[in-house]
Design an enzyme around this catalytic site. Structure first.
Site, PDB file in Angstrom:
ATOM      1  N   ASP A 176       0.882  -1.163   0.000  1.00 50.17           N
ATOM      2  CA  ASP A 176       0.000   0.000   0.000  1.00 50.17           C
ATOM      3  C   ASP A 176       0.925   1.220   0.000  1.00 50.17           C
ATOM      4  O   ASP A 176       2.125   1.122   0.313  1.00 50.17           O
ATOM      5  CB  ASP A 176      -0.936   0.000   1.209  1.00 50.17           C
TER       6      ASP A 176
HETATM    7  C1  BGC Z   1      -4.933   3.374   0.083  1.00 46.30           C
HETATM    8  C2  BGC Z   1      -5.011   2.396  -1.076  1.00 46.30           C
HETATM    9  C3  BGC Z   1      -4.842   3.144  -2.365  1.00 46.30           C
HETATM   10  C4  BGC Z   1      -3.498   3.850  -2.347  1.00 46.30           C
HETATM   11  C5  BGC Z   1      -3.208   4.652  -3.599  1.00 46.30           C
HETATM   12  C6  BGC Z   1      -3.669   4.202   0.019  1.00 46.30           C
HETATM   13  O1  BGC Z   1      -3.701   5.210   0.966  1.00 46.30           O
HETATM   14  O2  BGC Z   1      -4.993   2.678   1.292  1.00 46.30           O
HETATM   15  O3  BGC Z   1      -6.224   1.716  -1.047  1.00 46.30           O
HETATM   16  O4  BGC Z   1      -4.937   2.275  -3.452  1.00 46.30           O
HETATM   17  O5  BGC Z   1      -3.492   4.759  -1.249  1.00 46.30           O
HETATM   18  O6  BGC Z   1      -3.976   5.791  -3.653  1.00 46.30           O
END
Ligand code: BGC
Length: 766
Positions: free
Chosen positions: A229
């Protein structure tokens, strides 16, 4: 040349570059070999592609795309075809924008109705969540676009989301929190997975060998790659060793150095690195076949509305719905003019086309008056409320559109209660007091307490409906579409009834899943706790009759067969659900667990014979392996988790299993009882005492004089830069305090190397 041979020809720099993103929205290619970089963007309910993908995260400047219903609503369809069509349309939009991976779906379990990001997840039940996710993945990937199943794993709250430690015994982990991932991985094999931010039993998901290698690769045989993530990396070399392949976002010079150092000191081998490189290359080579193609947003907008209309849940109806065209209708509520149809955070879509419920009802030939009633922020406004009540005089029916304002739920923070703003509820009571029929329409990303729910004529729960919401609601209210959604989560009578109440989103970074397998309806049904609306509940404008039921064993499968008949006067669908339980079990087992379901569409008077097959293996429980407990199992053919249409039983030959039972006197178990759930009786808590590391929470470091001196100015400057009301600012403010120091540096675009230097200085002073 095989991929293995190709990897042999790459330089070390090229290999490392493949494992760290060049920015927020790309994966590096290998220019010397003509392998192109690819673009990845957020999902899951639409394509959120930044206008300039080279800029780091700006949540608001995105290309236009169609906003489909978020998972909180689409799950209520219990309709795999719908999810497939939604996925396919999203895949087509990825082709339009040359996007190779869309980041979704999210299959994390809704452990508590307070989860701020519940709107982005499907269900409190892993079988339903995985069925919906698998269909969506297959739809997207049918276009050649990749998906990223997230957030692996046990990411069930937003509070301290980058530092919390989900403490879960292995049985609960396997049966509940990993189950949805397992089924989606095996059934739909998504191109990639995304790890979670949190720790699981003391180890960050981004470097958790148990999850990434033992379970995902060795047991489930997952062939694709796993990315982190955004900002979940603590130590990338350790991550690769454990089974992570790609750090996002990048670039991260410090991680590159970490890998070089680890290769040198032998803590990471070249085989470890090559393995990740191979997995990523395999995807990049496939992605080269993807072609840019135009698609029809108008057609996708229609699909978005169809998914929504198939998912809305009718909770109450005394016959007032569908609306009669002869009645004079007063529509009350700002949401009827400005619908709330998606959640806040990384999934926010820059929608193609949004209309209003007022205009859609007029288009369908209704005589409609409108009154705003309240303001969108949820604060009191007597004038607006008075005006709405005055206008009721000339109306026969009031359609009151209410729910949660956008600021009440978001990625990045959790809710603290299940209440709709007091100002909205006050207006609901005033409208009810007029004595006119009130039809309530709710827009919210999760469960709400609706204290007036028994006093309205009808109640349609629309969750967040995507950009086609207004058309879909109008069609449903008119009866052109028969509501056939069923709840994908329980509506408790009160928030405190939830089995993890008091254990969820506390101030501690150790999050104890003491309720074990008793999540959602598994708890309410087993412990006989009355609820407002059970899991799986949903009414209809028509009625259904179930007959000719049969329950029997056929080889390795349990067969449930029945005839279902539409006995009312509207065409419509009914979802029949099969739960199993084992009343004489020697183990703490939920009395009901969803195993399968079937949605059947029938015209008035029509009937159909249905047959549902459940592999006996699905009834195994985890006890150092998947084992079948010997004995008699109840099989429920049900309208929802609480109400059976019929039930039968089957006897299964398995083995004697006797697990410790800490739940003999209820769900609130003691420290000693909790320890029983862990094989070595040790609860894997983390202890942040000791020296300050890159993972130490910012607030703890700022509480120290020396820490404040060193990091206070960075924190304050960053905090001051996110003072706006936009989603990104609100979310970042909420996350900042609890975030680890490394996240503070990454939000502030500062080099981790500088952080490491500062820390060694700070630790000397402590
Ligand atoms: C989120 C993800 C997301 C990623 C990219 C993170 O903060 O938890 O679900 O895909 O950011 O934006």
């Amino acid at each position: 040349m095989t991929i293995k041979e190709l990897v042999e020809t790459l330089t070390l720099d090229e290999k490392i570059a493949l494992t760290i993103g060049p920015g927020s929205w790309h994966i590096n290619g290998v220019p010397s070999k003509g392998i192109k970089e690819v673009c990845i963007t957020d999902g899951p309910h639409g394509v959120r592609k930044a206008k300039d993908t080279r800029l780091s995260s700006s949540l608001n400047e995105n290309e236009t795309s169609v906003c489909f219903p978020p998972a909180c609503l689409s799950a209520c369809s219990w309709n795999e075809d719908m999810l497939y069509r939604e996925g396919q349309a999203i895949g087509e939009e990825c082709l339009k924008y040359s996007v190779s991976i869309v980041l979704g779906p999210g299959v994390n379990i809704k452990r508590s109705p307070l989860g701020g990001r519940n709107f982005e997840y499907f269900s409190e039940d892993p079988v339903l969540a995985s069925a919906m996710a698998s269909a969506w993945i297959k739809g997207v990937e049918s276009t050649g676009t990749g998906t990223s199943l997230k957030h692996f794993a046990a990411n069930n709250q937003e509070k301290k989301r980058m530092s919390s430690n989900s403490i879960i015994d292995e049985r609960t982990l396997r049966e509940i929190y990993l189950k949805a991932f397992e089924r989606a991985v095996k059934e739909a094999s998504p191109a990639t997975l995304m790890c979670a931010y949190n720790r699981v039993n003391g180890v960050y998901a981004s470097q958790n060998e148990f999850l990434l290698t033992k379970v995902l690769r060795n047991e489930w045989k997952y062939p694709g790659f796993v990315m982190t993530d955004w900002g979940a990396t603590s130590d990338h070399a350790k991550g690769i060793k454990a089974g992570i392949d790609l750090e996002m976002p990048g670039p991260n010079e410090y991680s590159r150095e970490e890998i070089l150092k680890a290769l040198e000191d032998g803590s990471l081998s070249m085989e470890d690195l090559n393995r990740s490189v191979e997995r990523i290359l395999e995807f990049l080579l496939k992605a080269e076949r993807q072609e840019t193609k135009e698609c029809s947003f108008d057609r996708h907008h229609e699909i978005s509305g169809e998914v929504a209309a198939d998912s809305f849940v009718l909770l109450e109806n005394d016959g007032t719905l569908p609306l009669d065209r002869k009645e004079r209708i007063l529509v009350v509520g700002a949401f009827a003019q400005t619908p709330r149809y998606q959640g806040a955070g990384s999934s926010r879509i820059n929608s193609y086309k949004v209309t209003s419920l007022v205009s859609e009802l007029k288009n369908l030939g209704y005589s409609v008056e409108y009154s705003q009633g309240y303001n969108l922020s949820g604060t009191e406004n007597e004038e607006l409320a008075d005006e709405a009540v005055e206008k009721t005089e000339n109306a026969d029916i009031i359609v009151f559109v209410t729910g949660l304002p956008g600021s009440y739920e978001s990625e990045g923070f959790d809710r603290t209660d299940l209440k709709i703003p007091a100002a909205y509820d006050k207006l609901a009571y005033r409208l009810i007091a007029t004595g006119k029929k009130v039809v309530a329409v709710i827009y919210a990303g999760g469960v709400t307490e609706m204290p007036w729910r028994n006093d309205v004529s009808s109640l349609l729960y629309c969750y967040l409906g995507g950009e086609g919401v207004s058309e879909a609601v109008a069609l449903t209210l008119s009866g052109a579409v028969n509501p056939s959604g069923h709840l994908a989560e329980t509506f408790p009578l009160k928030c405190e009834d939830n089995p993890c109440f008091g254990l969820f989103a506390t101030e501690s970074e150790n999050v104890e899943y003491r309720e074990g397998c008793f999540v959602g309806y598994r708890y309410y049904e087993t412990f006989n706790i009355p609820v407002a609306y059970p899991f799986g509940y949903g009414r209809s404008y028509t009625s259904f009759d179930v007959s000719d039921t049969d329950f029997f064993l056929d080889g390795d499968s349990i067969i449930v067969s029945y005839r279902i008949k539409n006995t009312g006067s509207f065409a419509g669908s009914q979802v029949m659900q099969v739960y199993t339980g084992m009343p004489d079990s020697l183990n703490p087992r939920p009395v009901k667990e969803l195993k399968a379901f079937r949605k059947t569409f029938l015209n008035p008077g029509e009937s159909r014979k249905e047959r549902i097959m459940i592999p006996v293996d699905e009834l195994r429980i985890w006890s150092d392996g998947w084992k079948l407990e010997n004995g008699v199992y109840l099989v429920h053919l049900a309208f929802n988790a609480h109400e059976d249409a019929a039930s039968g039983s089957v006897e299964l030959k398995g083995e004697k299993i006797e697990l410790p039972n800490p739940y003999k006197s209820g769900i609130r178990i003691s420290e000693k009882e909790y320890a029983l759930l862990f094989s070595d009786m040790k609860i894997p808590r983390t202890d942040s005492a000791g020296c300050i590391t890159v993972d130490s929470p910012v607030n703890e470091v700022l509480a120290l004089d020396e820490g404040k001196k060193m990091f206070g100015p960075i924190y304050e400057q960053l905090y001051a830069s996110v003072q706006g009301d936009d989603d990104y600012s609100v979310m970042t403010r909420a996350m900042l305090e609890d975030a680890p120091l490394r996240a503070l540096f990454s939000f502030a675009h500062l080099d981790k190397k500088l952080l490491v230097e500062k820390l060694s200085e700070l630790n000397k002073q402590l």
